[in-house]
Design an enzyme around this catalytic site. Structure first.
Site, short mmCIF file in Angstrom:
data_model
loop_
_atom_site.label_atom_id
_atom_site.label_comp_id
_atom_site.label_asym_id
_atom_site.label_seq_id
_atom_site.Cartn_x
_atom_site.Cartn_y
_atom_site.Cartn_z
N ASP A 40 22.08 82.74 98.59
CA ASP A 40 22.82 83.97 98.88
C ASP A 40 22.25 84.72 100.09
O ASP A 40 23.00 85.29 100.89
CB ASP A 40 22.85 84.90 97.66
CG ASP A 40 23.93 84.47 96.66
OD1 ASP A 40 24.49 83.36 96.85
OD2 ASP A 40 24.21 85.22 95.71
N ASN A 67 29.12 81.73 97.66
CA ASN A 67 29.57 82.46 96.46
C ASN A 67 28.76 83.75 96.34
O ASN A 67 28.47 84.22 95.25
CB ASN A 67 29.37 81.57 95.23
CG ASN A 67 30.23 82.04 94.05
OD1 ASN A 67 31.04 82.97 94.19
ND2 ASN A 67 30.05 81.43 92.90
N GLU A 120 30.02 84.53 88.90
CA GLU A 120 29.95 83.17 89.47
C GLU A 120 30.86 82.20 88.72
O GLU A 120 31.38 81.24 89.28
CB GLU A 120 28.51 82.67 89.45
CG GLU A 120 27.66 83.19 90.59
CD GLU A 120 27.16 84.61 90.43
OE1 GLU A 120 27.70 85.38 89.61
OE2 GLU A 120 26.19 84.97 91.15
N HIS A 157 23.82 80.00 88.69
CA HIS A 157 22.36 80.04 88.56
C HIS A 157 21.90 80.66 87.25
O HIS A 157 20.96 80.19 86.61
CB HIS A 157 21.77 80.81 89.75
CG HIS A 157 22.35 82.20 89.92
ND1 HIS A 157 21.59 83.29 90.20
CD2 HIS A 157 23.63 82.68 89.83
CE1 HIS A 157 22.36 84.36 90.30
NE2 HIS A 157 23.60 84.01 90.07
N ARG A 158 22.57 81.73 86.82
CA ARG A 158 22.09 82.41 85.61
C ARG A 158 22.34 81.59 84.35
O ARG A 158 21.59 81.68 83.38
CB ARG A 158 22.70 83.80 85.48
CG ARG A 158 22.35 84.68 86.64
CD ARG A 158 22.23 86.15 86.32
NE ARG A 158 21.97 86.86 87.57
CZ ARG A 158 20.79 86.92 88.17
NH1 ARG A 158 19.74 86.35 87.63
NH2 ARG A 158 20.66 87.55 89.31
N LYS A 216 17.59 89.60 94.78
CA LYS A 216 18.77 89.23 95.56
C LYS A 216 19.51 90.49 96.01
O LYS A 216 19.87 90.64 97.18
CB LYS A 216 19.71 88.36 94.73
CG LYS A 216 21.06 88.14 95.39
CD LYS A 216 22.07 87.47 94.47
CE LYS A 216 22.57 88.40 93.40
NZ LYS A 216 23.81 87.94 92.74
N GLY A 252 28.57 87.34 96.36
CA GLY A 252 29.29 88.61 96.27
C GLY A 252 28.56 89.70 97.03
O GLY A 252 29.19 90.58 97.63
N ASP A 259 23.75 91.44 84.29
CA ASP A 259 23.14 90.14 84.58
C ASP A 259 22.06 89.78 83.55
O ASP A 259 22.07 88.69 82.98
CB ASP A 259 22.56 90.11 85.99
CG ASP A 259 23.66 89.96 87.04
OD1 ASP A 259 24.83 89.81 86.64
OD2 ASP A 259 23.34 89.99 88.24
#
Ligand code: DC
Length: 654
Positions: free
Chosen positions: A54, A98, A350, A394-395, A27, A100, A322
């Site tokens: 994204d 969303n 998020e 998502h994570r 991403k 960033g 992350d």
């Protein structure tokens, strides 16, 4: 991307994980590459581009700003016709979801573009700070206004004459994306510029990704540590022709963790030794816990430690914010208490990821202590199955799916949120996860037939889990009484049952954190339980919650419909009974021993009434299920009854 959004996804308990996964594009690299290709001189062919929410937001923004993009992002290849340093569209409104990685750099680039723009996102995007970046841009003369709350999106940008001062300052301790955004925008001025970071720069490897992408597009940035960055005069973006996007290193973390926890080997393809993404360092962290890790040029592979179990850890994870989330779940599979340090940035992602992670790990049975910038996680001896909230993050969905490797069922609520960065995550996860067959012994029977004592004993001997499903109905009864809900109000009771905060720990029963082990045994609650248990909507609402108990190495479940409805595939089904007189006498003795004042005739009458209600109700009436063995305990002690069940099981499972 699929347009279907199921409310939840049930992951079966997993026994192991092994296999190979081809990763989607990163991403971070996809969105940076798209933006610079859009700004560059010349045409850039981007290959292995991520196709996700994204990146879709970035592609939409580029199209709105007048950049021509050919090709279908779903194919992984697009051709971007760069606009040579300035977006042609002077007035636009951008919706950036969303993302960033789209919002921050576009804010910086558009502030220098000399037009009028509005930038907004989803509600959560409007809670994520951007003030430090806006301050730095205003210091250059940019005209940026907060439309709602000072310091947060949505933003309105007006044309202004912008001049970079010799040295720009930006804070680096909230998000490294502020620095990245400035570094991506400044070459558009064509002048020499320097950026100094105030405060400790977090997430440094993401700045490396930015510098690396800039270099590919012909702009080299000098740096002194991570404190000062210098852009030479005359910098401009030029297309390198073709760019390959590396696989997503953060996405790799779930599969590498699966290999380390679930035996492995699990190999990810698309990142490797030469990766420019900081999150590949997650593999080193796993290795530090004892996992066996191997590296290739374009792959990484992880397997469990030779000793079997991962070691507990205490780590500063600022460099891999992350992938660190994955370690929070890996902590459930280590040999002791773990600590994740220096992760304050989780709170502005998020969702507030520290709070969210603490909530969900607790549902799985972990002891979790939440600090402003740390998380302590201690795993239980056996994980519990749970329904996991994902907070539109998502994570959260991807990390917590790993809990299924604890041999328990995991329900992921709103699984579609993975579309942000990894739309086919669950398909890939299913390819490496090896489902476990969890054996179940189902014991049903009327009240006071002794099934609780027998089931508990059988579970102890086998070392299995134990479900007292009656306690679940009792909890609903108690919660209904406390909330003053009419015991015939089926829809309200079903909602109450669905949201019940129930916990079973060390032989005790908790409702919303309060120990109610004794409270659920009083007569008023028995009666309420029997009434709510007759309502089909309540039974339906409790079904998955009961099935979630079926984890490795096995489950002994007792109740009324364990063999018929909840676990129809149980290895062994037993219907335990005794004469009403014997059951009334047993209950009488139990209650007198507890110092309660009761009479035998009253108990006998109550038991007969309850039997009748449980038998005659329409929903899952009490009966001996097909294939269930009958065990009459009128003249049998609990230990003998338990031995009989074990004897049957031994014979039937051998
Ligand atoms: O087993 P127990 O007495 O604790 O159960 C309480 C009530 O819940 C009882 O009236 C029957 C009902 N029940 C049920 O309907 N289905 C089950 N699987 C377990 C209990």
């Amino acid at each position: 991307m699929s347009g279907i959004h199921p409310a939840f996804l049930d992951l079966a308990p997993l026994a192991a994980a092994a296999g190979t996964v081809r990763l989607p594009g990163s991403k971070s690299l996809s969105n940076r590459t798209l933006l610079l290709a859009g700004l560059a001189e010349g045409i850039t062919e981007i290959r292995d581009l991520l196709d996700s929410d994204d990146t879709a937001r970035m592609l939409e923004a580029l199209a709105t700003l007048g950049v021509r993009v050919e090709g279908d992002p779903a194919s992984g290849t697009v051709r971007v016709h760069g606009c040579g340093g300035r977006f042609p569209v002077d007035e636009a409104e951008l919706f950036l979801g969303n993302a960033g990685t789209a919002f921050r750099p576009l804010t910086a680039v558009l502030a220098l573009n000399g037009g009028r723009y509005r930038l907004r996102g989803v509600a959560r995007m409007h809670e994520r700070p951007i003030g430090d970046l806006v301050e730095a841009l205003r210091a250059m003369g940019a005209s940026i206004h907060y439309e709602a709350v000072e310091g947060f999106p949505p933003l309105r940008i007006e044309a202004a004459s912008v001049r970079a001062p010799d040295t720009l300052r930006v804070r680096g301790d909230v998000s490294s994306q502020f620095l990245s955004a400035l570094l991506m925008a400044l070459p558009l001025t064509g002048r020499a510029a320097a950026v100094e970071v105030e405060g400790e720069l977090i997430s440094k490897p993401y700045v490396d990704i930015t510098l690396n992408t800039l270099a590919r597009f012909g702009v080299s940035v000098g740096r002194q540590g991570y404190q000062r960055f210098e852009l030479p005069a005359g910098s401009r973006y030029r297309s390198p022709g073709v760019v390959h996007v590396e696989g997503d290193a953060s996405g790799a973390s779930y599969f590498l963790a699966a290999g380390a926890v679930g035996g492995g080997p699990v190999r990810v393809e698309g990142v490797g030794r030469g990766s420019i993404q900081g999150d590949v360092r997650f593999a080193d962290a796993l290795e530090g816990l004892g996992a066996q890790v191997r590296w290739g040029d374009n792959w990484i592979e992880a397997s469990a430690p030779a000793s079997g179990r991962l070691k507990a850890f205490d780590l500063d994870l600022n460099h891999i914010p992350d992938a660190a989330m994955t370690l929070a779940v890996v902590a459930l599979f280590t040999d002791g208490p773990c600590r994740l340090r220096n992760i304050a940035s989780w709170r502005v992602k998020e969702t507030d990821r520290i709070a969210a992670m603490a909530n969900e790990l607790r549902k799985l049975g972990a002891l979790v202590v939440e600090h402003p910038d740390q998380l302590e996680v201690q795993s239980p001896a056996l994980l519990r199955g749970a329904a996991i909230e994902t907070y539109d993050d998502h994570r959260m969905a991807m990390c917590l799916s790993l809990a299924a490797l604890g041999g328990v069922p995991v329900r992921i609520i709103d699984p579609g949120c993975v579309a942000k960065t990894f739309p086919d995550y669950f398909e890939r996860f299913a390819e490496v996860g090896q489902p476990a067959r969890v054996p179940v012994i189902a014991i049903d029977g009327p009240s006071a037939s002794g099934k609780g004592t027998v089931a508990d004993r059988v579970a102890q001997v086998l070392g299995w889990r134990y479900l007292d499903s009656g306690a679940v109905y009792r909890l609903v009864g108690l919660a209904a009484i406390r909330a003053g809900v009419d015991l015939a109000d089926e829809p309200t009771l079903a909602v109450l049952a669905e949201g019940l905060q129930a916990e079973f720990r060390a032989g005790r029963v908790f409702l919303s954190g309060e120990d109610v082990t004794e409270a659920i045994r009083v007569e008023a609650v028995s009666s309420a339980a029997s009434k709510v248990a007759a309502l089909p909507a309540v039974r339906a609402a409790l079904l998955w919650r009961q099935r979630a108990f079926a984890g490795l190495p096995g489950l002994v479940a007792e109740g009324r419909d364990m063999a018929s409805v909840v676990f129809p595939d149980a290895e062994l089904k037993v219907f335990l009974t005794a004469s009403a007189q014997t059951r009334a006498e047993r209950r009488y003795k139990q209650l007198i021993d507890k110092g309660m004042s009761v009479t035998l005739p009253a108990l006998l009458q109550e038991i007969e009434e309850r039997d009748a209600r449980d038998r005659q109700r329409m929903a899952a009436p009490l009966r001996q299920a097909d294939g269930a063995r009958l065990l009459d305990t009128t003249d049998l002690g609990a230990e003998q009854a338990a031995q009989q069940v074990l004897g049957w099981f031994g014979r039937e499972s051998s």
